[in-house]
Design a protein around this motif. Structure first.
Motif, PDB file in Angstrom:
ATOM      1  N   LYS A  45      10.227   7.413  -7.323  1.00 46.21           N
ATOM      2  CA  LYS A  45       9.698   8.758  -7.118  1.00 46.21           C
ATOM      3  C   LYS A  45       9.450   9.001  -5.622  1.00 46.21           C
ATOM      4  CE  LYS A  45       9.189   9.706 -11.555  1.00 46.21           C
ATOM      5  NZ  LYS A  45       9.947  10.782 -12.236  1.00 46.21           N
ATOM      6  N   ASN A  46      10.041   8.134  -4.789  1.00 44.78           N
ATOM      7  CA  ASN A  46       9.938   8.230  -3.324  1.00 44.78           C
ATOM      8  C   ASN A  46       8.529   7.917  -2.798  1.00 44.78           C
ATOM      9  OD1 ASN A  46      12.558   9.083  -3.612  1.00 44.78           O
ATOM     10  ND2 ASN A  46      12.193  11.181  -2.951  1.00 44.78           N
ATOM     11  N   ILE A  47       7.784   7.146  -3.543  1.00 44.89           N
ATOM     12  CA  ILE A  47       6.420   6.794  -3.141  1.00 44.89           C
ATOM     13  C   ILE A  47       6.395   5.332  -2.688  1.00 44.89           C
ATOM     14  CG2 ILE A  47       4.037   6.501  -3.951  1.00 44.89           C
ATOM     15  CD1 ILE A  47       4.586   8.840  -5.862  1.00 44.89           C
ATOM     16  N   LYS A  48       5.866   5.119  -1.494  1.00 44.88           N
ATOM     17  CA  LYS A  48       5.772   3.761  -0.959  1.00 44.88           C
ATOM     18  C   LYS A  48       4.518   3.085  -1.501  1.00 44.88           C
ATOM     19  CE  LYS A  48       8.262   4.802   3.311  1.00 44.88           C
ATOM     20  NZ  LYS A  48       8.200   4.863   4.788  1.00 44.88           N
ATOM     21  N   VAL A  49       4.740   1.973  -2.200  1.00 43.86           N
ATOM     22  CA  VAL A  49       3.638   1.302  -2.887  1.00 43.86           C
ATOM     23  C   VAL A  49       3.512  -0.146  -2.427  1.00 43.86           C
ATOM     24  CG1 VAL A  49       2.648   0.699  -5.121  1.00 43.86           C
ATOM     25  CG2 VAL A  49       4.082   2.742  -4.913  1.00 43.86           C
ATOM     26  N   ALA A  50       2.283  -0.543  -2.126  1.00 46.46           N
ATOM     27  CA  ALA A  50       1.959  -1.948  -1.903  1.00 46.46           C
ATOM     28  C   ALA A  50       1.066  -2.384  -3.053  1.00 46.46           C
ATOM     29  CB  ALA A  50       1.235  -2.132  -0.572  1.00 46.46           C
ATOM     30  N   ASN A  51       1.312  -3.559  -3.608  1.00 51.67           N
ATOM     31  CA  ASN A  51       0.419  -4.012  -4.670  1.00 51.67           C
ATOM     32  C   ASN A  51      -0.204  -5.359  -4.312  1.00 51.67           C
ATOM     33  OD1 ASN A  51       1.618  -6.331  -6.417  1.00 51.67           O
ATOM     34  ND2 ASN A  51       3.364  -4.940  -6.162  1.00 51.67           N
ATOM     35  N   ILE A  52      -1.462  -5.490  -4.662  1.00 49.17           N
ATOM     36  CA  ILE A  52      -2.254  -6.647  -4.264  1.00 49.17           C
ATOM     37  C   ILE A  52      -2.820  -7.344  -5.496  1.00 49.17           C
ATOM     38  CG2 ILE A  52      -4.214  -7.457  -2.881  1.00 49.17           C
ATOM     39  CD1 ILE A  52      -2.033  -6.133  -1.199  1.00 49.17           C
ATOM     40  N   PRO A  53      -2.506  -8.631  -5.690  1.00 50.03           N
ATOM     41  CA  PRO A  53      -3.101  -9.371  -6.809  1.00 50.03           C
ATOM     42  C   PRO A  53      -4.544  -9.743  -6.487  1.00 50.03           C
ATOM     43  CG  PRO A  53      -1.702 -10.825  -5.516  1.00 50.03           C
ATOM     44  CD  PRO A  53      -1.567  -9.453  -4.914  1.00 50.03           C
ATOM     45  N   LEU A  54      -5.405  -9.619  -7.469  1.00 46.79           N
ATOM     46  CA  LEU A  54      -6.818  -9.950  -7.281  1.00 46.79           C
ATOM     47  C   LEU A  54      -7.118 -11.297  -7.939  1.00 46.79           C
ATOM     48  CD1 LEU A  54      -8.479  -6.474  -7.974  1.00 46.79           C
ATOM     49  CD2 LEU A  54      -7.756  -7.460  -5.784  1.00 46.79           C
ATOM     50  N   VAL A  55      -7.660 -12.197  -7.135  1.00 51.64           N
ATOM     51  CA  VAL A  55      -8.027 -13.533  -7.597  1.00 51.64           C
ATOM     52  C   VAL A  55      -9.446 -13.816  -7.109  1.00 51.64           C
ATOM     53  CG1 VAL A  55      -7.422 -15.984  -7.563  1.00 51.64           C
ATOM     54  CG2 VAL A  55      -5.616 -14.259  -7.378  1.00 51.64           C
ATOM     55  N   PRO A  56     -10.358 -14.186  -7.996  1.00 50.25           N
ATOM     56  CA  PRO A  56     -11.751 -14.375  -7.593  1.00 50.25           C
ATOM     57  C   PRO A  56     -11.952 -15.331  -6.425  1.00 50.25           C
ATOM     58  CG  PRO A  56     -11.585 -14.370  -9.972  1.00 50.25           C
ATOM     59  CD  PRO A  56     -10.174 -14.342  -9.448  1.00 50.25           C
ATOM     60  N   GLU A  57     -11.072 -16.324  -6.317  1.00 50.37           N
ATOM     61  CA  GLU A  57     -11.244 -17.326  -5.262  1.00 50.37           C
ATOM     62  C   GLU A  57     -10.711 -16.872  -3.905  1.00 50.37           C
ATOM     63  OE1 GLU A  57     -11.391 -19.080  -9.185  1.00 50.37           O
ATOM     64  OE2 GLU A  57      -9.816 -17.891  -8.220  1.00 50.37           O
ATOM     65  N   VAL A  58     -10.061 -15.710  -3.887  1.00 48.65           N
ATOM     66  CA  VAL A  58      -9.449 -15.222  -2.639  1.00 48.65           C
ATOM     67  C   VAL A  58     -10.082 -13.886  -2.249  1.00 48.65           C
ATOM     68  CG1 VAL A  58      -7.305 -14.509  -1.522  1.00 48.65           C
ATOM     69  CG2 VAL A  58      -7.266 -16.343  -3.229  1.00 48.65           C
ATOM     70  N   ASP A  59     -10.564 -13.786  -1.029  1.00 52.28           N
ATOM     71  CA  ASP A  59     -11.163 -12.534  -0.556  1.00 52.28           C
ATOM     72  C   ASP A  59     -10.105 -11.438  -0.516  1.00 52.28           C
ATOM     73  OD1 ASP A  59     -13.648 -13.663  -0.209  1.00 52.28           O
ATOM     74  OD2 ASP A  59     -13.277 -14.218   1.879  1.00 52.28           O
ATOM     75  N   PRO A  60     -10.451 -10.215  -0.909  1.00 54.19           N
ATOM     76  CA  PRO A  60      -9.483  -9.111  -0.826  1.00 54.19           C
ATOM     77  C   PRO A  60      -9.135  -8.821   0.625  1.00 54.19           C
ATOM     78  CG  PRO A  60     -11.680  -8.280  -1.323  1.00 54.19           C
ATOM     79  CD  PRO A  60     -11.771  -9.771  -1.406  1.00 54.19           C
ATOM     80  N   PRO A  61      -7.942  -8.294   0.891  1.00 51.88           N
ATOM     81  CA  PRO A  61      -7.543  -7.990   2.275  1.00 51.88           C
ATOM     82  C   PRO A  61      -8.524  -7.048   2.960  1.00 51.88           C
ATOM     83  CG  PRO A  61      -5.676  -7.790   0.774  1.00 51.88           C
ATOM     84  CD  PRO A  61      -6.890  -7.945  -0.081  1.00 51.88           C
ATOM     85  N   LYS A  62      -8.821  -7.333   4.202  1.00 55.28           N
ATOM     86  CA  LYS A  62      -9.785  -6.511   4.961  1.00 55.28           C
ATOM     87  C   LYS A  62      -9.280  -5.093   5.142  1.00 55.28           C
ATOM     88  CE  LYS A  62      -8.151  -7.797   9.637  1.00 55.28           C
ATOM     89  NZ  LYS A  62      -6.798  -8.092   9.195  1.00 55.28           N
TER      90      LYS A  62
END
Length: 273
Positions: free
Chosen positions: A168-185
């Motif tokens: 649909k011409n939408i640029k998407v980044a997806n981020i896996p969530l893991v409790p032991e890893v801090d989310p990206p700043k």
């Protein structure tokens, strides 16, 4: 005697799926109300997507109609349908074989060749390349460039959604969530894109993960499919979504295109404000 459930047609395509859906509709009309619905799954480009679709279809009174041109994908879906005892119809296979015999040439085996090479197409290509580059948290710098950022624990349809939205011409980044890893700043730095949280029901996650482990030949009792672990991951994700104040979508009962439609509505609403 208990009446048999009404049938469901699953249309699976590596392109838009319009051809398969037209065939399905043409067949469905011959059976009055015996077929309850047609579910279309476009842009199926990975075996993992096939796994998710057929895992749902195996519990229904279903038939699969597919328009996949890549031989490895065709073999995979046929083998998987056989394993689940789901009838499968290869729409394009006989046509391509007949034309190959007629021309004495091998087909290109490339998905989506019927789409025109116009400006819109090249935007799609750019968005698809973006989705591949920034899939599964490979590079958190994509968060700043993305139109949409999908967050979710494992098996919440992040990758297939990214690919669908890319078309649909939408640029998407997806981020896996893991409790032991801090989310990206980058998530907390006032990015331009829309952050969407994805979640799933714990029981369904447990079933899907067990099936995934089975497909990989691994022990289904592994931590990955442990209910306590799943609940911990869901709790971690929920707290992050609350912190980010982002919309959250439960994908447990939704097809990819339905979830994508909700995301597109959210984007339109944000753009209008």
């Amino acid at each position: 005697m208990e009446a048999k459930k009404r049938g469901i047609i699953y249309v699976i395509s590596d392109s838009l799926g319009e051809t398969g859906e037209l065939v399905a509709k043409a067949g469905k009309i011959q059976f009055n109300n015996s077929i309850s619905e047609i579910k279309r799954f476009p842009f199926v480009l990975e075996t993992e997507q096939i796994d998710e679709i057929l895992y749902e279809a195996k519990d229904e009174n279903s038939v699969v109609i597919f328009t996949l041109v890549i031989p490895a994908m065709k073999k995979y879906i046929m083998d998987k349908c056989k394993e689940y005892n789901i009838p499968a119809v290869d729409v394009l296979g006989p046509v391509i074989e007949a034309l190959s015999n007629l021309t004495h040439r091998e087909p290109l085996f490339e998905a989506g060749l019927n789409r025109r090479l116009d400006a819109d197409y090249f935007k799609k290509v750019e968005a698809i390349e973006f989705a591949v580059k920034y899939d599964d948290g490979k590079d958190s710098r994509g968060i700043r460039k993305a139109d949409v950022v999908l967050l979710g624990i494992s098996r919440t349809s992040k990758t297939p959604l990214s690919m669908y939205l890319a078309h649909k011409n939408i640029k998407v980044a997806n981020i896996p969530l893991v409790p032991e890893v801090d989310p990206p700043k980058e998530l907390f730095e006032g990015i331009k894109g829309t952050i969407i949280g994805l979640t799933n029901d714990p029981d369904k996650l447990n079933s899907i993960r067990q099936e995934r482990l089975k497909a990989l030949g691994l022990d289904y009792t592994a931590t990955y499919a442990n209910m306590e672990r799943i609940l911990n991951e869901l709790d971690y994700a929920e707290k992050l979504f609350h912190k980010l104040r982002c919309p959250v979508i439960n994908v447990s009962t939704k097809a990819i295109e339905e979830t994508a439609s909700i995301i597109l509505s959210i984007i339109r609403e944000e753009e209008s404000n």
